[in-house]
Every structure is written in structure tokens, then in C-alpha cells.
Design a protein around this motif. Structure first.
Motif, PDB file in Angstrom:
ATOM      1  N   GLY A 152       0.789  -1.226   0.000  1.00  0.00           N
ATOM      2  CA  GLY A 152       0.000   0.000   0.000  1.00  0.00           C
ATOM      3  C   GLY A 152       0.817   1.269   0.000  1.00  0.00           C
ATOM      4  N   GLY A 153       2.113   1.180  -0.242  1.00  0.00           N
ATOM      5  CA  GLY A 153       2.988   2.349  -0.247  1.00  0.00           C
ATOM      6  C   GLY A 153       4.401   1.954   0.111  1.00  0.00           C
ATOM      7  N   ALA A 154       5.329   2.853  -0.157  1.00  0.00           N
ATOM      8  CA  ALA A 154       6.732   2.555   0.106  1.00  0.00           C
ATOM      9  C   ALA A 154       7.013   2.518   1.607  1.00  0.00           C
ATOM     10  N   LEU A 155       7.728   1.506   2.043  1.00  0.00           N
ATOM     11  CA  LEU A 155       8.148   1.380   3.441  1.00  0.00           C
ATOM     12  C   LEU A 155       9.562   1.941   3.550  1.00  0.00           C
ATOM     13  N   GLU A 156       9.692   3.067   4.237  1.00  0.00           N
ATOM     14  CA  GLU A 156      10.986   3.721   4.336  1.00  0.00           C
ATOM     15  C   GLU A 156      11.979   2.892   5.147  1.00  0.00           C
ATOM     16  N   VAL A 157      13.248   2.996   4.766  1.00  0.00           N
ATOM     17  CA  VAL A 157      14.303   2.204   5.402  1.00  0.00           C
ATOM     18  C   VAL A 157      14.362   2.474   6.898  1.00  0.00           C
ATOM     19  N   SER A 158      14.264   3.740   7.296  1.00  0.00           N
ATOM     20  CA  SER A 158      14.383   4.070   8.719  1.00  0.00           C
ATOM     21  C   SER A 158      13.246   3.451   9.530  1.00  0.00           C
ATOM     22  N   LEU A 159      12.031   3.457   8.978  1.00  0.00           N
ATOM     23  CA  LEU A 159      10.892   2.852   9.673  1.00  0.00           C
ATOM     24  C   LEU A 159      11.055   1.337   9.742  1.00  0.00           C
ATOM     25  N   TYR A 160      11.524   0.750   8.649  1.00  0.00           N
ATOM     26  CA  TYR A 160      11.769  -0.698   8.635  1.00  0.00           C
ATOM     27  C   TYR A 160      12.761  -1.082   9.730  1.00  0.00           C
ATOM     28  N   GLU A 161      13.840  -0.332   9.827  1.00  0.00           N
ATOM     29  CA  GLU A 161      14.879  -0.660  10.805  1.00  0.00           C
ATOM     30  C   GLU A 161      14.369  -0.526  12.239  1.00  0.00           C
ATOM     31  N   LYS A 162      13.575   0.509  12.506  1.00  0.00           N
ATOM     32  CA  LYS A 162      13.014   0.690  13.851  1.00  0.00           C
ATOM     33  C   LYS A 162      12.060  -0.452  14.204  1.00  0.00           C
ATOM     34  N   ALA A 163      11.245  -0.863  13.224  1.00  0.00           N
ATOM     35  CA  ALA A 163      10.299  -1.952  13.467  1.00  0.00           C
ATOM     36  C   ALA A 163      11.016  -3.285  13.660  1.00  0.00           C
ATOM     37  N   ARG A 164      12.041  -3.527  12.876  1.00  0.00           N
ATOM     38  CA  ARG A 164      12.797  -4.776  13.007  1.00  0.00           C
ATOM     39  C   ARG A 164      13.502  -4.837  14.354  1.00  0.00           C
ATOM     40  N   SER A 174       6.641  -5.298   0.219  1.00  0.00           N
ATOM     41  CA  SER A 174       6.109  -5.900  -0.997  1.00  0.00           C
ATOM     42  C   SER A 174       5.790  -4.840  -2.038  1.00  0.00           C
ATOM     43  N   TYR A 175       5.519  -5.309  -3.250  1.00  0.00           N
ATOM     44  CA  TYR A 175       5.098  -4.433  -4.344  1.00  0.00           C
ATOM     45  C   TYR A 175       3.927  -5.093  -5.044  1.00  0.00           C
ATOM     46  N   GLY A 176       2.885  -4.327  -5.244  1.00  0.00           N
ATOM     47  CA  GLY A 176       1.727  -4.851  -5.936  1.00  0.00           C
ATOM     48  C   GLY A 176       0.743  -3.735  -6.206  1.00  0.00           C
ATOM     49  N   MET A 177      -0.428  -4.093  -6.694  1.00  0.00           N
ATOM     50  CA  MET A 177      -1.442  -3.095  -7.034  1.00  0.00           C
ATOM     51  C   MET A 177      -2.775  -3.807  -7.210  1.00  0.00           C
ATOM     52  N   THR A 178      -3.832  -3.035  -7.247  1.00  0.00           N
ATOM     53  CA  THR A 178      -5.148  -3.618  -7.458  1.00  0.00           C
ATOM     54  C   THR A 178      -5.177  -4.401  -8.767  1.00  0.00           C
ATOM     55  N   GLU A 179      -4.502  -3.872  -9.792  1.00  0.00           N
ATOM     56  CA  GLU A 179      -4.524  -4.497 -11.119  1.00  0.00           C
ATOM     57  C   GLU A 179      -3.897  -5.883 -11.149  1.00  0.00           C
ATOM     58  N   THR A 180      -3.094  -6.223 -10.150  1.00  0.00           N
ATOM     59  CA  THR A 180      -2.484  -7.555 -10.093  1.00  0.00           C
ATOM     60  C   THR A 180      -3.061  -8.388  -8.950  1.00  0.00           C
ATOM     61  N   ALA A 181      -4.208  -7.966  -8.426  1.00  0.00           N
ATOM     62  CA  ALA A 181      -4.900  -8.699  -7.365  1.00  0.00           C
ATOM     63  C   ALA A 181      -4.048  -8.860  -6.113  1.00  0.00           C
ATOM     64  N   SER A 182      -3.271  -7.833  -5.786  1.00  0.00           N
ATOM     65  CA  SER A 182      -2.401  -7.809  -4.604  1.00  0.00           C
ATOM     66  C   SER A 182      -0.941  -7.871  -5.038  1.00  0.00           C
ATOM     67  N   GLN A 183      -0.093  -8.344  -4.161  1.00  0.00           N
ATOM     68  CA  GLN A 183       1.356  -8.305  -4.353  1.00  0.00           C
ATOM     69  C   GLN A 183       1.835  -9.217  -5.481  1.00  0.00           C
ATOM     70  N   GLU A 218      15.621  -7.104  -0.392  1.00  0.00           N
ATOM     71  CA  GLU A 218      15.127  -6.997  -1.756  1.00  0.00           C
ATOM     72  C   GLU A 218      13.725  -7.592  -1.813  1.00  0.00           C
ATOM     73  N   ILE A 219      12.916  -7.086  -2.740  1.00  0.00           N
ATOM     74  CA  ILE A 219      11.612  -7.710  -2.965  1.00  0.00           C
ATOM     75  C   ILE A 219      11.725  -8.578  -4.213  1.00  0.00           C
ATOM     76  N   GLU A 220      11.276  -9.817  -4.106  1.00  0.00           N
ATOM     77  CA  GLU A 220      11.458 -10.801  -5.160  1.00  0.00           C
ATOM     78  C   GLU A 220      10.128 -11.130  -5.823  1.00  0.00           C
ATOM     79  N   LEU A 221      10.166 -11.305  -7.128  1.00  0.00           N
ATOM     80  CA  LEU A 221       8.961 -11.668  -7.873  1.00  0.00           C
ATOM     81  C   LEU A 221       8.403 -12.999  -7.372  1.00  0.00           C
ATOM     82  N   LEU A 222       7.102 -13.057  -7.200  1.00  0.00           N
ATOM     83  CA  LEU A 222       6.456 -14.292  -6.786  1.00  0.00           C
ATOM     84  C   LEU A 222       6.315 -15.237  -7.975  1.00  0.00           C
TER      85      LEU A 222
END
Length: 386
Positions: free
Chosen positions: A171-183, A192-201, A217-221
Motif C-alpha cells: 500500500g505504499g513505500a516502506l521507508e528504510v528508517s521505519l523498517y529498521e526501527k520496526a525490526r 512488498s510491491y503490488g497493485m489492485t490491477e495484479t490482485a495484490s502483491q 530486496e523484494i522478489e517476484l512471486l
């Protein structure tokens, strides 16, 4: 048709329209008519209609609708389940609305895997404390959140429950600083990366990435492929790709398929490196200021980081807009709900991080920044406030 009236008859030819139940009845009726007209004229069966979250329509009744076949939804769900190694022992916590492809996708994944789904919205709305209580009480193992919700967890200082093994963040870019704090608090985030047009990620960080603390890295499913065209835009194809769009226009109800064969050209710039996607931003985020190109999304991230340096609550109270300028073509303005002293501190910190032409040229103080149920800024509404 309301959010709670889900019909998961995935193998039937029935069509389903999922729309925000908070919209006025008149808008709801207009959108229902658009979907019904398009599916009748195209002879569509076994489809689900969802409003695209990227719509910039001035009114709900002019929102762009996306038709997803039930086969596409199941293809997405099977691939995500495979990626997350989901089984009937898993417990999903559900905080994304069903009229959002991410929320509906959870229901389909659970149906196919046999997993249990636990609602975690309080009176239909996001509440970080209520969500955390549900996670702990129900021993949830999987979830899907947007960056705003991750931010709330970090701000509260909550540590991840031991039962939780993965959270897909979209649903939007996850910033590196927020990712690191959460981890650092133990949250098992999978950007992840996706959109409504692809039925999610269609691309997601691996479970193995949780063994490290660096941004993954985000990897293609397994069900998707991607490539970059000559203009630098990502093109995607997948078993989960949508069938068509439908929208109410000045010329009446219109429905169309923008795909070039099996490929759909996105609005995102990026590149494919092996099996990994590198997203650099949306086309509408690229502007020119006095002939110099810049990415507004990147500038917004820098502003939020500047605000975070002073107060953990401030990032949600400021944002940037690119505004027209007779002299420069475009210029950067800040929108804030904070007092003047705070705005000055943030602007000075931000200015130290950017080039001269990217600096803030005007600050607008507003009572509130309008956001969707998922925390996304409603840009058209915000511009109207100014």
C-alpha cells in the motif's frame, strides 16, 4: 454489497462488487451501475470489482473500477500462500478493509489454505492498541499492514509477539528508517510491491530475509514476471492480472483493457535485476523545477525523516505538495498541522538534506491532512484545502 457482506463463492460465475460502505448511497449506486454496465457489455462472469486505490477522481462516483476474475484472485492467493508457506495452522489478523484488494486477498488466501482469519479493527476502524491485543490473544501468525500502521506500532514501542512470523507490508513505500526501527522491535516485516490491477502483491521480500536486519530486496512471486520498457516504466504480467477498467467519464460509462497483450504498463519507474524488483517511484512523482528533475516521493520521505528527528508524532502531521509556478514550472510547498515553530525546525532540517531548487518555498497550515481508511493522503481533497 457492504464490507461485511462477503461472498467467497470463488468457483461460481457470479460477479461481486466490493465498495467502501462509508461512501454516500448515491455514489455507491453510480459505481454499481458502472460495474454492471461494463460486465453486461463485455459478457464478464466470475469477476470481482474493486475501486483502485490509486484513483485521483474528484468524486467517489467517478472512481476507476478494476475487474478481477476469481481465477486471478485465486492465482494470487496460491502464490502468496506458497511464498509465506501458509498452512491451515496459520492465523491471519485482518485489518485491511474487504473493499481493498489487500483485505479481500487475505480472505481468499485463508480459504485456499484453511487458515483462520481474525478481524482486528475496532468498530470498523484501525486502532493500534486493539490490533496488538488481538495479535497477542489470538496468537496470530500472519498479517498484512500498510506503512502507516507499522509507524503506529513503532511509535507505541510495541514488540512483536512470538507467535507472529510474517507481516506483508504494502500500500505504499516502506521507508528504510521505519523498517529498521520496526525490526529492532522484532516485527517480521516483508516489504512488498503490488497493485489492485495484479490482485495484490507480485513481489515480496523472502522469509529468509528475516534472518538479517538489513532492508531486503523484494522478489517476484511464482505467478508474476516483470520487465522495464524503453521509457523506464515497469511492465508486469501475471496469472493474477486484471481484466479491464470501468469508469464514469464525461462521455458516459467507459470500460477498456489497457494491456498490451499479456503485459500491463504500470505508472512506476524501476528495473528488474534477476528476480528482484527495484522500484524508483511513480511517474507522477517526477517533476521539473526550473528545468531540474526531482522525485517528490523522495522529498516527502526526507521531510518525514526530518520531522521524526524532532518528534515521533510529527511525520504524520506534515507532507509536501508540488505546486504550479509561473517562473519555475513547479515548486515545493509544505502542508502542516503543526505550529509555526515546529514547521520552522522541520523545514530547516529538510533544507539541509536537499538541493537548493528542492527547498520549501511556502508552508500551508491546515486543521488536518485528509487520509483514507488505509492512511493514504487524499491528494485531491488536500489540494482543495489550499
Amino acid at each position: 454489497m457492504a464490507e461485511t457482506q462477503l461472498s467467497l463463492e470463488l468457483y461460481s460465475d457470479d460477479n461481486l462488487i466490493l465498495l467502501n460502505p462509508r461512501w454516500p448511497q448515491s455514489d455507491y449506486n453510480d459505481l454499481k451501475k458502472i460495474a454492471e454496465t461494463a460486465q453486461a457489455e463485455r459478457g464478464l462472469k466470475g469477476h470481482v470489482w474493486i475501486a483502485t486505490s490509486g484513483s485521483t477522481a474528484e468524486s467517489a462516483s467517478a472512481t476507476k473500477l478494476v475487474a478481477l476474475s476469481k481465477k486471478a484472485l485465486m492465482a494470487s492467493a496460491k502464490s502468496v500462500n506458497l511464498h509465506l508457506r501458509a498452512t491451515n495452522q496459520d492465523v491471519w489478523t485482518q485489518v485491511l478493509p474487504h473493499f481493498h484488494v489487500g483485505g479481500f486477498g487475505i480472505e481468499v488466501r485463508a480459504l485456499l489454505s484453511g487458515a483462520r482469519v481474525v478481524p482486528a479493527l475496532k468498530d470498523g476502524r484501525w486502532d493500534v492498541d486493539f490490533f496488538y491485543d488481538v495479535l497477542v490473544k489470538e496468537k496470530c501468525t500472519l498479517s498484512a499492514l500498510v506503512p502507516t500502521q507499522v509507524f503506529d506500532l513503532v511509535e507505541k514501542g510495541y514488540k512483536s509477539p512470538a507467535s507472529l512470523r510474517a507481516i506483508v507490508v504494502g500500500g505504499g513505500a516502506l521507508e528504510v528508517s521505519l523498517y529498521e526501527k520496526a525490526r529492532a522491535l522484532g516485527w517480521p516485516l516483508l516489504p512488498s510491491y503490488g497493485m489492485t490491477e495484479t490482485a495484490s502483491q507480485i513481489a515480496t521480500a523472502s522469509l529468509e530475509s528475516l534472518k538479517e536486519s538489513v532492508y531486503p530486496e523484494i522478489e517476484l512471486l511464482s505467478h508474476a514476471q516483470a520487465k522495464t520498457n524503453s521509457a523506464g516504466f515497469l511492465e508486469v504480467t501475471a496469472e493474477s492480472l486484471f481484466t479491464c477498467y470501468a469508469q464514469n467519464t464525461s462521455d458516459g460509462i467507459k470500460h477498456w483493457d489497457p494491456k498490451n497483450g499479456i503485459w500491463f504498463t504500470t505508472e512506476d519507474r524501476g528495473e528488474v535485476q534477476g528476480n528482484a524488483l527495484k522500484i524508483s517511484g511513480r511517474s507522477k512523482d517526477y517533476i521539473k523545477i526550473g528545468g531540474e528533475g526531482t522525485n517528490v516521493a523522495r522529498l516527502r520521505a526526507l521531510l518525514e525523516q526530518s520531522a521524526l528527528d524532532f518528534n515521533p508524532q510529527w511525520p504524520m502531521q506534515v507532507t509536501l505538495l508540488d505546486m504550479p509556478s509561473d517562473r519555475l514550472g513547479s515548486e515545493i510547498h509544505m502542508v502542516s498541522t503543526l505550529p509555526a515553530e515546529a514547521n520552522l525546525k522541520i523545514a530547516e532540517s529538510y533544507s539541509a538534506k536537499v538541493l537548493p531548487f528542492e527547498k520549501i518555498r511556502q508552508t500551508h497550515v491546515v486543521a488536518g491532512i485528509p487520509r483514507s481508511d488505509l492512511g493514504k493522503i487524499l491528494w485531491q481533497q488536500l489540494k482543495k484545502l489550499l
